[in-house]
Design a protein around this motif. Sequence first.
Motif: not given
Length: 502
Positions: A427-429, A447-448, A475-476, A490-492
């Motif tokens: 979990i990145l964010y 990360s997916s 990448h989020i 959600a920023a990618f």
Amino acid sequence: MSITTDEVNYLIWRYFQEAGLEISAYALDDETDVHTLDATYEKHVPLGCLIDLIQKGILYSKMKSLVESSKTQLDQDDLINMNFNFFTALHEIKENETANERSIMSTDDGEKLEQGKRLPEEEQGVEEEQQKDDEGFIRVIKEYKVLDPSNSISFSPTSGGTISLAHACNTQTDIVDIETNTAVTLPASPLCKEVLLAQWSSNGQLLITAYENGELRLWSSQGALVTVFAMHHWPIVALEWSHNNKYLISIDIRNIVIVWDITTKTIAVHLDKENWKNLTNFSLLVNTVDDSIQNFGTTLCWLDDTKFITPGPNYSLLVNQLVDSKHSIVGVLIGHEESVCAINYNKDLRLLCSASEDGIIRIFKGNSTNSLQVLSGHSLAITYLEWIKLDDKWYILSTSLDGTIRIWDFINNQTLAISCIADGQPILYAASHVSPDGEVILATGDSSASVSIWNISCDKIKQVGLYQHGRPDGHISHISWNLDGTKFAAAFTKGKSVIIKV
């Protein structure tokens, strides 16, 4: 087909080593001498072998369950709709779960259920199927708006239709009205590098943007440039407004902390290694500054309008006081052994929780130097840390790079609920929203490049929605809820950033 105890111990030992759990690996080897098998098995056991075998076992268990409970032959739809995870394989969620209950439901299907309409599968079912609710379904959610790739995206705290969008790979930032699809572009100096952060003041009247070269630009909510702050010379990693919006703290990758006085457009506090050494009460730190430590932390926190927390030398937390333009360190909190990645203060309980990259959460009270409580369970860095109130009782909610979400009873040092992202993706964010009636909903980006939506209760973490970005390399970088919790952004950094209706 069989496996010996020694072979199981060897796989677990290898897993401990791969996960960086050196003490656990040493303890297992000390009791079993499992290292003696390394010469025989090392060349034949690939990385991640234990996880791979477990996943295959889960697949076999679910296939066997479907064949025995639903029909004797599986078609392609059964395989696509199967929701594989460890706990359902052990029948800890539903003992007699059918194939339909394991399927993923689309947003359109969910709306039909909410309106009382029956799906085609239900029309062919029996009375029990007609009475079944949507508890076992995860809605697949589509984006409401599509935006450019970005490093940071934030809803205005006072306007549910206005966002700031810090574009990826360039210096452009936009203030966007998502209802009218109009945007105001905030220009940057040709000397600026990529914009990294954009953050609103709590009253929504000001927006600060941070660039890779360390420059900060302050804007009005209409997009007019107010001032430029140019004392940092390295990328900014965190920004934090004071509660009254009079001050702004910034910290860069070289651990330099600056407190800006927004009203006078001047520097109120400048902290670096030399400043810390010259402070009269720096002796509060137990040890001298370890120059080998490259990064103290990537987070900041205000306690009130004049008191704030910053990462300090030796992974300490410095309690700073700013009164009448005079700064002093009034406390030092110690205990973390790696970079501090999250800090959160509960003004009702007057407790501070913090987390470091080793996955440990610490709770501090008052002026006590040592931790009131230490919460261990995450195996990797914490990516989100928040106080939540459920049924009139306070808990701690956390997410981690180990792919898990946890609810903590911090008083009794217990994990009350735990859930894991599919396939254990880091979990990145994450970001949560609390409704007026106290319901907590959490959005996590992994990360997916998928975003999951969870309903949080004191003893259960239930996934209710899933958004799939479409680009595994997307990448989020940020998640932001709007004012009433009906949408989140959600920023990618690649492909597209999105706004999603909940």
